[in-house]
Scaffold this motif. Structure first.
Motif, short mmCIF file in Angstrom:
data_model
loop_
_atom_site.label_atom_id
_atom_site.label_comp_id
_atom_site.label_asym_id
_atom_site.label_seq_id
_atom_site.Cartn_x
_atom_site.Cartn_y
_atom_site.Cartn_z
N TYR A 1 14.73 -28.55 207.06
CA TYR A 1 15.90 -28.11 207.70
C TYR A 1 15.55 -27.15 208.63
CZ TYR A 1 18.44 -30.83 204.10
OH TYR A 1 18.91 -31.81 203.43
N GLU A 2 14.51 -26.42 208.67
CA GLU A 2 14.26 -25.32 209.62
C GLU A 2 14.24 -25.97 210.96
OE1 GLU A 2 11.28 -23.13 208.14
OE2 GLU A 2 12.41 -22.69 206.09
N PRO A 3 13.33 -26.95 211.34
CA PRO A 3 13.41 -27.19 212.90
C PRO A 3 14.49 -27.80 213.26
CG PRO A 3 11.79 -28.48 211.29
CD PRO A 3 12.33 -27.80 210.53
N MET B 1 24.05 -24.83 206.29
CA MET B 1 23.90 -24.05 207.91
C MET B 1 23.46 -25.12 208.74
SD MET B 1 24.76 -20.84 207.43
CE MET B 1 25.73 -21.54 206.51
N LEU B 2 22.86 -26.04 208.59
CA LEU B 2 22.59 -27.12 209.62
C LEU B 2 23.72 -27.92 209.93
CD1 LEU B 2 20.72 -28.98 211.11
CD2 LEU B 2 20.38 -30.62 209.23
N PHE B 3 24.44 -28.34 208.87
CA PHE B 3 25.86 -29.15 209.19
C PHE B 3 26.99 -28.45 209.73
CE2 PHE B 3 23.15 -31.76 206.43
CZ PHE B 3 22.70 -32.98 207.52
N GLU B 4 27.02 -27.12 209.48
CA GLU B 4 27.99 -26.18 210.09
C GLU B 4 27.47 -26.12 211.86
OE1 GLU B 4 30.84 -23.00 210.38
OE2 GLU B 4 30.29 -24.33 208.80
N LEU B 5 26.24 -26.12 212.12
CA LEU B 5 25.75 -26.16 213.45
C LEU B 5 25.78 -27.58 214.14
CD1 LEU B 5 22.27 -24.17 213.45
CD2 LEU B 5 24.10 -23.80 214.99
N VAL B 6 25.45 -28.74 213.33
CA VAL B 6 25.74 -29.90 213.81
C VAL B 6 27.18 -30.01 214.36
CG1 VAL B 6 25.71 -32.33 213.51
CG2 VAL B 6 23.72 -30.94 212.64
N ILE B 7 28.20 -29.96 213.68
CA ILE B 7 29.30 -30.19 213.84
C ILE B 7 29.74 -29.41 214.95
CG2 ILE B 7 31.91 -30.24 212.81
CD1 ILE B 7 30.01 -32.58 212.23
N HIS B 8 29.57 -28.04 214.90
CA HIS B 8 30.09 -26.93 216.18
C HIS B 8 29.20 -27.45 217.40
CE1 HIS B 8 33.09 -25.32 213.61
NE2 HIS B 8 32.37 -24.50 212.93
N TRP C 1 26.28 -14.25 207.77
CA TRP C 1 26.94 -13.92 206.30
C TRP C 1 25.93 -14.62 205.28
CZ3 TRP C 1 29.59 -18.94 204.49
CH2 TRP C 1 30.06 -19.04 203.28
N ALA C 2 25.35 -15.81 205.89
CA ALA C 2 24.23 -16.31 204.94
C ALA C 2 23.18 -15.42 204.60
CB ALA C 2 23.68 -17.77 205.49
N VAL C 3 22.46 -14.89 205.88
CA VAL C 3 21.65 -13.84 205.52
C VAL C 3 22.01 -12.76 204.55
CG1 VAL C 3 20.25 -11.94 206.70
CG2 VAL C 3 20.53 -14.12 207.88
N HIS C 4 23.19 -12.11 204.67
CA HIS C 4 23.56 -11.32 203.86
C HIS C 4 23.62 -11.70 202.14
CE1 HIS C 4 25.94 -7.58 202.73
NE2 HIS C 4 26.27 -8.44 201.72
N VAL C 5 24.20 -12.99 202.23
CA VAL C 5 24.14 -13.33 200.82
C VAL C 5 22.76 -13.55 200.09
CG1 VAL C 5 24.73 -15.52 199.57
CG2 VAL C 5 26.41 -14.60 201.07
N LEU C 6 21.78 -14.17 201.02
CA LEU C 6 20.48 -14.26 200.51
C LEU C 6 19.71 -13.17 200.30
CD1 LEU C 6 19.96 -17.82 202.61
CD2 LEU C 6 20.34 -17.55 200.04
N ARG C 7 19.70 -12.18 201.27
CA ARG C 7 18.98 -11.04 201.15
C ARG C 7 19.32 -10.09 199.96
NH1 ARG C 7 17.24 -9.58 207.37
NH2 ARG C 7 15.94 -11.31 207.55
N ASN C 8 20.83 -10.12 199.81
CA ASN C 8 21.14 -9.19 198.75
C ASN C 8 21.62 -10.14 197.48
OD1 ASN C 8 21.98 -6.63 200.06
ND2 ASN C 8 22.64 -8.08 201.35
N LEU D 1 21.49 -16.59 219.28
CA LEU D 1 20.08 -17.02 218.97
C LEU D 1 19.40 -15.82 217.97
CD1 LEU D 1 19.06 -18.20 222.70
CD2 LEU D 1 19.07 -19.67 220.31
N SER D 2 19.72 -14.60 218.40
CA SER D 2 19.24 -13.42 217.47
C SER D 2 19.83 -13.75 215.86
CB SER D 2 19.87 -12.07 218.09
OG SER D 2 19.98 -10.98 217.24
N GLY D 3 20.92 -14.12 215.74
CA GLY D 3 21.32 -14.04 214.35
C GLY D 3 20.77 -15.28 213.58
N ALA D 4 20.55 -16.34 214.66
CA ALA D 4 19.66 -17.57 214.01
C ALA D 4 18.51 -17.42 213.74
CB ALA D 4 19.81 -18.90 215.06
N GLY D 5 17.91 -16.49 214.57
CA GLY D 5 16.45 -16.08 214.31
C GLY D 5 16.42 -15.46 212.91
#
Length: 248
Positions: free
Chosen positions: A7-9, A119-126, A50-57, A84-88
């Motif tokens: 999923y990363e690439p 996260m991938l499909f949220e991005l694809v659709i938007h 949000w995803a970063v927050h959930v995973l890191r915490n 781009l910064s948040g996606a990084g």
């Protein structure tokens, strides 16, 4: 579903494409009524944080994206650089997180591995929303679209905002068959009790069947394409009502 690393690439490519499209942020987005590209980009970037927050915490209980700091001032919109910064950060976090880690999700799987495809499909659709807003004909690669349909169906019974309107249709037992004509993909969705659904791969006869390119089938179930762009057999009124209720 693919492996987490697959999923990363794709996430990287999708976010680069969305950032490229995020030039004039005042452009209205017809598929997200009331939004301009500024709101679209802000929504996607907040979702990543949000995803970063959930995973890191290692969150074990629901936290809403609006509760997570976004780095934006009150009323300020995000732009391409902020996106781009948040996606990084998201990609770094996904790489560093054990996919088996137990963590909160709104879906059926309570593991970190639920997050990359979401996260991938949220991005694809938007990204598709942005392209449609700019008059560009969107394309989703066939393998990604097959995966996307299954990710959507896998999570749909856990999306309370969808199961309620589906329950109100009163069509328990109704079946919808999706048939990709350019990829190995056939699915039958059966409407269950209380708005839940069951689905299975493979050929079957449905009360309504929809045939076409798998990319278009994906966009149809997300409410981004009219079934008019596809071939529909059977109960078209059922399909239209179901799609309206199931809209993510």
């Amino acid at each position: 579903m693919g492996h987490v690393k697959d999923y990363e690439p794709k996430i990287e490519a999708e976010v680069a494409r969305l950032a490229e499209l995020a030039g004039d942020l005042s452009v209205p987005v017809p598929t997200c009524p009331g939004w301009t590209l500024a709101e679209l980009v802000t929504h996607v970037g907040r979702t990543h944080r949000w995803a970063v927050h959930v995973l890191r915490n290692r969150a074990q209980e629901r936290i809403w994206s609006r509760e997570v700091p976004s780095g934006l001032a009150e009323g300020q919109s995000g732009d391409a650089a902020w996106l781009l910064s948040g996606a990084g950060e998201l990609l770094r976090t996904l790489r560093e997180t054990d996919p088996e880690m137990v963590v909160w999700t709104w879906g059926p799987d309570k593991r970190a591995s639920w997050w990359p495809p979401r996260m991938l499909f949220e991005l694809v659709i938007h990204r598709v929303d942005a392209e449609l807003a700019l008059g560009i004909d969107p394309v989703v690669p066939a393998a990604t679209a097959v995966d996307g349909i299954e990710e959507f169906l896998h999570n749909l019974p856990y999306a309370a905002w969808v199961t309620r309107p589906l329950a109100e249709l009163g069509v328990e037992g109704a079946t919808i068959h999706l048939h990709a004509n350019d990829a190995d993909g056939e699915w039958t969705i059966t409407q269950g009790p209380a708005g839940t659904i069951e689905w299975a791969r493979g050929h079957a006869k449905g009360d309504v069947a929809v045939q076409g390119p798998v990319s278009e089938l994906l966009l149809m179930i997300y409410g981004r394409r009219s079934p008019d762009a596809l071939t529909v057999y059977g109960d078209r009124a059922l399909l239209d009502r179901w799609l309206t209720a199931a809209a993510f």
